[in-house]
Write a protein that holds these residues in place. Structure first.
Motif, PDB file in Angstrom:
ATOM      1  N   GLY A   7      68.361  11.402  -5.755  1.00 36.88           N
ATOM      2  CA  GLY A   7      69.399  11.682  -4.780  1.00 36.88           C
ATOM      3  C   GLY A   7      68.886  11.437  -3.381  1.00 36.88           C
ATOM      4  O   GLY A   7      67.712  11.099  -3.184  1.00 36.88           O
ATOM      5  N   PRO A   8      69.746  11.589  -2.372  1.00 36.84           N
ATOM      6  CA  PRO A   8      69.331  11.338  -0.993  1.00 36.84           C
ATOM      7  C   PRO A   8      68.270  12.317  -0.524  1.00 36.84           C
ATOM      8  O   PRO A   8      68.343  13.512  -0.793  1.00 36.84           O
ATOM      9  CB  PRO A   8      70.640  11.500  -0.204  1.00 36.84           C
ATOM     10  N   ALA A   9      67.272  11.804   0.195  1.00 37.54           N
ATOM     11  CA  ALA A   9      66.207  12.646   0.724  1.00 37.54           C
ATOM     12  C   ALA A   9      66.709  13.451   1.914  1.00 37.54           C
ATOM     13  O   ALA A   9      67.597  13.016   2.652  1.00 37.54           O
ATOM     14  CB  ALA A   9      65.014  11.789   1.133  1.00 37.54           C
ATOM     15  N   ALA A  10      66.122  14.623   2.121  1.00 40.34           N
ATOM     16  CA  ALA A  10      66.545  15.487   3.222  1.00 40.34           C
ATOM     17  C   ALA A  10      66.201  14.877   4.577  1.00 40.34           C
ATOM     18  O   ALA A  10      66.954  15.002   5.541  1.00 40.34           O
ATOM     19  CB  ALA A  10      65.902  16.859   3.078  1.00 40.34           C
ATOM     20  N   ASP A  11      65.064  14.207   4.684  1.00 41.94           N
ATOM     21  CA  ASP A  11      64.638  13.584   5.941  1.00 41.94           C
ATOM     22  C   ASP A  11      63.930  12.282   5.588  1.00 41.94           C
ATOM     23  O   ASP A  11      62.701  12.217   5.560  1.00 41.94           O
ATOM     24  CB  ASP A  11      63.709  14.518   6.716  1.00 41.94           C
ATOM     25  N   PRO A  12      64.700  11.224   5.301  1.00 44.05           N
ATOM     26  CA  PRO A  12      64.089  10.020   4.724  1.00 44.05           C
ATOM     27  C   PRO A  12      63.059   9.336   5.608  1.00 44.05           C
ATOM     28  O   PRO A  12      62.084   8.791   5.110  1.00 44.05           O
ATOM     29  CB  PRO A  12      65.291   9.106   4.459  1.00 44.05           C
ATOM     30  N   ALA A  13      63.247   9.359   6.934  1.00 45.09           N
ATOM     31  CA  ALA A  13      62.276   8.708   7.814  1.00 45.09           C
ATOM     32  C   ALA A  13      61.046   9.576   8.021  1.00 45.09           C
ATOM     33  O   ALA A  13      59.954   9.072   8.285  1.00 45.09           O
ATOM     34  CB  ALA A  13      62.913   8.367   9.160  1.00 45.09           C
ATOM     35  N   GLY A  14      61.208  10.902   7.905  1.00 48.63           N
ATOM     36  CA  GLY A  14      60.096  11.825   8.004  1.00 48.63           C
ATOM     37  C   GLY A  14      59.268  11.610   9.253  1.00 48.63           C
ATOM     38  O   GLY A  14      59.780  11.350  10.336  1.00 48.63           O
ATOM     39  N   ALA A  15      57.957  11.693   9.098  1.00 49.88           N
ATOM     40  CA  ALA A  15      57.041  11.535  10.229  1.00 49.88           C
ATOM     41  C   ALA A  15      56.725  10.071  10.503  1.00 49.88           C
ATOM     42  O   ALA A  15      55.957   9.763  11.411  1.00 49.88           O
ATOM     43  CB  ALA A  15      55.746  12.298   9.950  1.00 49.88           C
ATOM     44  N   HIS A  16      57.318   9.152   9.726  1.00 49.85           N
ATOM     45  CA  HIS A  16      57.002   7.738   9.901  1.00 49.85           C
ATOM     46  C   HIS A  16      57.635   7.154  11.155  1.00 49.85           C
ATOM     47  O   HIS A  16      57.240   6.094  11.613  1.00 49.85           O
ATOM     48  CB  HIS A  16      57.486   6.927   8.690  1.00 49.85           C
ATOM     49  N   HIS A  17      58.651   7.836  11.681  1.00 49.56           N
ATOM     50  CA  HIS A  17      59.397   7.254  12.788  1.00 49.56           C
ATOM     51  C   HIS A  17      59.435   8.220  13.959  1.00 49.56           C
ATOM     52  O   HIS A  17      59.514   9.430  13.781  1.00 49.56           O
ATOM     53  CB  HIS A  17      60.823   6.915  12.345  1.00 49.56           C
ATOM     54  N   ASP A  18      59.375   7.667  15.150  1.00 49.16           N
ATOM     55  CA  ASP A  18      59.421   8.493  16.352  1.00 49.16           C
ATOM     56  C   ASP A  18      60.725   9.277  16.411  1.00 49.16           C
ATOM     57  O   ASP A  18      61.792   8.766  16.068  1.00 49.16           O
ATOM     58  CB  ASP A  18      59.320   7.618  17.608  1.00 49.16           C
ATOM     59  N   ARG A  19      60.625  10.500  16.860  1.00 48.46           N
ATOM     60  CA  ARG A  19      61.829  11.285  17.090  1.00 48.46           C
ATOM     61  C   ARG A  19      62.553  10.734  18.311  1.00 48.46           C
ATOM     62  O   ARG A  19      61.941  10.291  19.273  1.00 48.46           O
ATOM     63  CB  ARG A  19      61.468  12.756  17.316  1.00 48.46           C
ATOM     64  N   ARG A  20      63.854  10.739  18.258  1.00 47.23           N
ATOM     65  CA  ARG A  20      64.650  10.183  19.339  1.00 47.23           C
ATOM     66  C   ARG A  20      65.919  11.001  19.488  1.00 47.23           C
ATOM     67  O   ARG A  20      66.222  11.863  18.667  1.00 47.23           O
ATOM     68  CB  ARG A  20      65.007   8.725  19.032  1.00 47.23           C
ATOM     69  N   ILE A  21      66.641  10.705  20.567  1.00 47.40           N
ATOM     70  CA  ILE A  21      67.949  11.330  20.726  1.00 47.40           C
ATOM     71  C   ILE A  21      68.859  10.801  19.629  1.00 47.40           C
ATOM     72  O   ILE A  21      69.024   9.591  19.475  1.00 47.40           O
ATOM     73  CB  ILE A  21      68.532  11.012  22.118  1.00 47.40           C
ATOM     74  N   ARG A  22      69.438  11.690  18.871  1.00 44.66           N
ATOM     75  CA  ARG A  22      70.282  11.277  17.755  1.00 44.66           C
ATOM     76  C   ARG A  22      71.755  11.358  18.137  1.00 44.66           C
ATOM     77  O   ARG A  22      72.158  12.215  18.917  1.00 44.66           O
ATOM     78  CB  ARG A  22      70.018  12.157  16.531  1.00 44.66           C
ATOM     79  N   SER A  23      72.528  10.473  17.544  1.00 45.34           N
ATOM     80  CA  SER A  23      73.966  10.448  17.807  1.00 45.34           C
ATOM     81  C   SER A  23      74.736  11.301  16.813  1.00 45.34           C
ATOM     82  O   SER A  23      75.959  11.341  16.851  1.00 45.34           O
ATOM     83  CB  SER A  23      74.481   9.007  17.737  1.00 45.34           C
ATOM     84  N   PHE A  24      74.022  11.981  15.923  1.00 47.79           N
ATOM     85  CA  PHE A  24      74.682  12.754  14.878  1.00 47.79           C
ATOM     86  C   PHE A  24      74.000  14.104  14.735  1.00 47.79           C
ATOM     87  O   PHE A  24      72.861  14.300  15.156  1.00 47.79           O
ATOM     88  CB  PHE A  24      74.625  12.014  13.535  1.00 47.79           C
ATOM     89  N   GLN A  25      74.722  15.018  14.116  1.00 44.61           N
ATOM     90  CA  GLN A  25      74.167  16.308  13.748  1.00 44.61           C
ATOM     91  C   GLN A  25      74.332  16.475  12.246  1.00 44.61           C
ATOM     92  O   GLN A  25      75.462  16.413  11.747  1.00 44.61           O
ATOM     93  CB  GLN A  25      74.900  17.451  14.457  1.00 44.61           C
ATOM     94  N   PRO A  26      73.240  16.646  11.504  1.00 42.02           N
ATOM     95  CA  PRO A  26      73.390  16.893  10.068  1.00 42.02           C
ATOM     96  C   PRO A  26      74.262  18.119   9.827  1.00 42.02           C
ATOM     97  O   PRO A  26      74.074  19.160  10.460  1.00 42.02           O
ATOM     98  CB  PRO A  26      71.947  17.129   9.604  1.00 42.02           C
ATOM     99  N   ARG A  27      75.236  17.975   8.940  1.00 44.88           N
ATOM    100  CA  ARG A  27      76.158  19.073   8.665  1.00 44.88           C
ATOM    101  C   ARG A  27      75.806  19.729   7.339  1.00 44.88           C
ATOM    102  O   ARG A  27      75.594  19.051   6.338  1.00 44.88           O
ATOM    103  CB  ARG A  27      77.599  18.541   8.611  1.00 44.88           C
ATOM    104  N   ARG A  28      75.747  21.031   7.362  1.00 44.91           N
ATOM    105  CA  ARG A  28      75.480  21.773   6.132  1.00 44.91           C
ATOM    106  C   ARG A  28      76.817  22.111   5.477  1.00 44.91           C
ATOM    107  O   ARG A  28      77.533  22.989   5.932  1.00 44.91           O
ATOM    108  CB  ARG A  28      74.690  23.044   6.437  1.00 44.91           C
ATOM    109  N   SER A  29      77.150  21.389   4.444  1.00 43.73           N
ATOM    110  CA  SER A  29      78.403  21.606   3.732  1.00 43.73           C
ATOM    111  C   SER A  29      78.104  21.720   2.247  1.00 43.73           C
ATOM    112  O   SER A  29      77.130  21.151   1.745  1.00 43.73           O
ATOM    113  CB  SER A  29      79.383  20.452   3.980  1.00 43.73           C
ATOM    114  N   ARG A  30      78.957  22.428   1.569  1.00 44.53           N
ATOM    115  CA  ARG A  30      78.760  22.620   0.139  1.00 44.53           C
ATOM    116  C   ARG A  30      79.025  21.326  -0.614  1.00 44.53           C
ATOM    117  O   ARG A  30      80.012  20.640  -0.368  1.00 44.53           O
ATOM    118  CB  ARG A  30      79.705  23.713  -0.368  1.00 44.53           C
ATOM    119  N   VAL A  31      78.131  20.995  -1.508  1.00 46.34           N
ATOM    120  CA  VAL A  31      78.292  19.829  -2.370  1.00 46.34           C
ATOM    121  C   VAL A  31      78.966  20.288  -3.653  1.00 46.34           C
ATOM    122  O   VAL A  31      78.473  21.188  -4.340  1.00 46.34           O
ATOM    123  CB  VAL A  31      76.928  19.177  -2.684  1.00 46.34           C
ATOM    124  N   THR A  32      80.108  19.694  -3.978  1.00 47.64           N
ATOM    125  CA  THR A  32      80.808  20.088  -5.194  1.00 47.64           C
ATOM    126  C   THR A  32      80.053  19.582  -6.418  1.00 47.64           C
ATOM    127  O   THR A  32      79.187  18.707  -6.329  1.00 47.64           O
ATOM    128  CB  THR A  32      82.235  19.530  -5.214  1.00 47.64           C
TER     129      THR A  32
END
Length: 243
Positions: A7-32
């Protein structure tokens, strides 16, 4: 949430990529349960994590299509209903759909299986990393950004995805003649998009008058858009071409 590879990883880029200003906010929603089942079964075949560690071979990724089939990237697809409808209308085009919303990823995979849409692939993670690190030059026939977060507060405008640097990155994997299609119901953001796209040397407006475009038939009217129209919002479409 998912075992590696299932399944999809929680943080796929992890420490491999520089942190930057993101255009999105991860949303915590229930998965059916239906979404979880689709992710578990279909992710190994139709899903990929945006890890920034490899360059994708798109003909291999879309192995059910001819090697020369066009591929379009959609950034932000919500629950995937509109993406599934576009995929059904364009069976010869590969749709690479990127988002971070796990329920939406699961729902789109569920719809793809239900409707026999073998031309959809779901990418999990930051689409900016996908553009910058993982797509070959001139490999995309189009880019779609529908109803991105408008970040209405002035101090958050830097988080809007359609910015000059974003277009610099997008210009590399977009082939000459590729279409960039954006849509928003937030008028100030529409004006910014129009200004930024018009000013960028890699893109030209398909409208002779240099303004907004009518909604193309390929973009379905979404439930979210319908709610906005009911409230009196004006939806703006922008259609530019890669020079």
């Amino acid at each position: 949430m998912f075992e590696p590879g299932t399944g999809p990883a929680a943080d796929p880029a992890g420490a491999h990529h520089d942190r930057r200003i993101r255009s999105f906010q991860p949303r915590r929603s229930r998965v059916t349960q239906a979404q979880r089942d689709a992710l578990t079964r279909l992710w190994p075949r139709w899903g990929l994590d945006i890890d920034g560690q490899r360059v994708l071979d798109l003909p291999t990724l879309f192995d059910t299509l001819p090697p020369t089939a066009p591929v379009v990237l959609e950034i932000g697809f919500g629950m995937g209903e509109a993406t599934a409808r576009m995929a059904a209308a364009e069976p010869g085009t590969g749709l690479l759909a990127a988002d971070v919303h796990t329920p939406g990823q699961g729902n789109l995979l569920r719809l793809a299986e239900r409707d026999g849409l073998g031309n959809i692939r779901v990418a999990n993670g930051d689409a900016v990393i996908l553009l910058e690190k993982m797509l070959p030059p001139a490999s995309l026939a189009g880019l779609r950004v529908y109803f991105p977060d408008p970040w209405p507060k002035k101090r958050h405008h830097k988080r809007r995805i359609v910015q000059p640097h974003f277009l610099d990155l997008a210009a590399v994997p977009l082939a000459p003649g590729a279409l960039v299609h954006c849509a928003t119901d937030w008028e100030p953001y529409a004006e910014q998009m129009l200004d930024v796209l018009t000013a960028h040397p890699a893109f030209e407006n398909t409208r002779p008058d240099g303004g907004y475009a009518p909604r193309p038939a390929i973009r379905p009217l979404t439930r979210f858009e319908g709610q906005g129209l009911d409230k009196g919002h004006t939806v703006r479409d922008l259609l530019f071409r890669r020079r």
